[in-house]
Design a protein around this motif. Sequence first.
Motif, mmCIF file in Angstrom:
data_model
loop_
_atom_site.group_PDB
_atom_site.id
_atom_site.type_symbol
_atom_site.label_atom_id
_atom_site.label_comp_id
_atom_site.label_asym_id
_atom_site.label_seq_id
_atom_site.Cartn_x
_atom_site.Cartn_y
_atom_site.Cartn_z
ATOM 1 N N PRO A 16 0.805 -1.226 0.000
ATOM 2 C CA PRO A 16 0.000 0.000 0.000
ATOM 3 C C PRO A 16 0.840 1.280 0.000
ATOM 4 O O PRO A 16 0.464 2.268 -0.631
ATOM 5 N N ILE A 17 1.984 1.242 0.677
ATOM 6 C CA ILE A 17 2.858 2.420 0.669
ATOM 7 C C ILE A 17 3.371 2.670 -0.740
ATOM 8 O O ILE A 17 3.372 3.812 -1.220
ATOM 9 N N PHE A 18 3.779 1.619 -1.432
ATOM 10 C CA PHE A 18 4.284 1.761 -2.794
ATOM 11 C C PHE A 18 3.190 2.264 -3.734
ATOM 12 O O PHE A 18 3.412 3.180 -4.529
ATOM 13 N N TYR A 19 1.994 1.690 -3.650
ATOM 14 C CA TYR A 19 0.900 2.105 -4.529
ATOM 15 C C TYR A 19 0.490 3.550 -4.275
ATOM 16 O O TYR A 19 0.241 4.314 -5.205
ATOM 17 N N ILE A 22 3.241 5.910 -5.702
ATOM 18 C CA ILE A 22 3.170 6.030 -7.158
ATOM 19 C C ILE A 22 2.006 6.912 -7.570
ATOM 20 O O ILE A 22 2.130 7.761 -8.460
ATOM 21 N N THR A 23 0.864 6.750 -6.926
ATOM 22 C CA THR A 23 -0.309 7.562 -7.247
ATOM 23 C C THR A 23 -0.067 9.033 -6.938
ATOM 24 O O THR A 23 -0.353 9.904 -7.765
ATOM 25 N N LYS A 24 0.479 9.327 -5.761
ATOM 26 C CA LYS A 24 0.744 10.721 -5.388
ATOM 27 C C LYS A 24 1.826 11.332 -6.266
ATOM 28 O O LYS A 24 1.750 12.512 -6.611
ATOM 29 N N ILE A 116 -0.031 5.393 9.017
ATOM 30 C CA ILE A 116 1.409 5.175 8.821
ATOM 31 C C ILE A 116 1.715 5.045 7.332
ATOM 32 O O ILE A 116 2.708 5.592 6.841
ATOM 33 N N CYS A 117 0.861 4.337 6.588
ATOM 34 C CA CYS A 117 1.061 4.212 5.137
ATOM 35 C C CYS A 117 0.961 5.574 4.464
ATOM 36 O O CYS A 117 1.760 5.891 3.576
ATOM 37 N N ASP A 118 -0.017 6.390 4.862
ATOM 38 C CA ASP A 118 -0.137 7.739 4.308
ATOM 39 C C ASP A 118 1.088 8.582 4.638
ATOM 40 O O ASP A 118 1.605 9.313 3.791
ATOM 41 N N LEU A 119 1.541 8.492 5.889
ATOM 42 C CA LEU A 119 2.703 9.268 6.312
ATOM 43 C C LEU A 119 3.935 8.903 5.491
ATOM 44 O O LEU A 119 4.633 9.786 4.974
ATOM 45 N N LEU A 120 4.191 7.625 5.332
ATOM 46 C CA LEU A 120 5.392 7.203 4.606
ATOM 47 C C LEU A 120 5.293 7.474 3.110
ATOM 48 O O LEU A 120 6.285 7.832 2.477
ATOM 49 N N ASN A 122 3.566 9.960 1.761
ATOM 50 C CA ASN A 122 3.770 11.408 1.637
ATOM 51 C C ASN A 122 5.241 11.769 1.803
ATOM 52 O O ASN A 122 5.763 12.645 1.104
ATOM 53 N N LEU A 123 5.920 11.112 2.734
ATOM 54 C CA LEU A 123 7.334 11.395 2.976
ATOM 55 C C LEU A 123 8.191 11.018 1.776
ATOM 56 O O LEU A 123 9.039 11.804 1.332
ATOM 57 N N ILE A 124 7.959 9.838 1.226
ATOM 58 C CA ILE A 124 8.746 9.380 0.072
ATOM 59 C C ILE A 124 8.522 10.305 -1.118
ATOM 60 O O ILE A 124 9.477 10.766 -1.761
ATOM 61 N N THR A 125 7.270 10.606 -1.409
ATOM 62 C CA THR A 125 6.954 11.439 -2.570
ATOM 63 C C THR A 125 7.411 12.876 -2.350
ATOM 64 O O THR A 125 7.911 13.517 -3.278
ATOM 65 N N GLY A 126 7.244 13.390 -1.141
ATOM 66 C CA GLY A 126 7.694 14.753 -0.852
ATOM 67 C C GLY A 126 9.194 14.910 -1.010
ATOM 68 O O GLY A 126 9.684 15.906 -1.542
ATOM 69 N N ILE A 127 9.952 13.915 -0.563
ATOM 70 C CA ILE A 127 11.403 13.963 -0.718
ATOM 71 C C ILE A 127 11.784 13.872 -2.193
ATOM 72 O O ILE A 127 12.707 14.563 -2.647
#
Length: 139
Positions: A16-19, A22-24, A116-120, A122-127
């Motif tokens: 779910p974090i990966f999906y 990618i969407t964001k 937690i999935c949303d947080l991570l 957002n963090l990955i995509t924001g970085i």
Amino acid sequence: MINMIKKYIKSYMIRPIFYKSITKFSISLTLCLLWDHFLNKDNLYSIWEYPFFLAGCILLSGVWFCYLKLDHFTIHHLAERNDRTPRKHHATKSIVDFADEKIISFEELTTQEQTICDLLSNLITGILFLLPALILSLF
């Protein structure tokens, strides 16, 4: 740090974090390209500087809001949900009938795991958006 990550992230949460990442990423990239096409007519600004920086800041503010949600900070009117009855899925319509591991969708996670999935994500995509913007604005 590694123990904290192992404590909160389970192996079934990676998908779910990966999906969500990618969407964001694709939505933010599309908005940045639309900004470059429609608002940046004279090509005064690079797409890497302003829209990527803005998208990264918005996504990192989402990290902060997810952190506040994990810390049980709520605004009472925003926390109210309209509970709908879940749809029943027919057993024969499942694509993956014989998978070795059980695939857990985002909706099947607990609310804390969803946050937690949303947080991570957002963090990955924001970085991913903020790093090129900061590097190119400095050089």
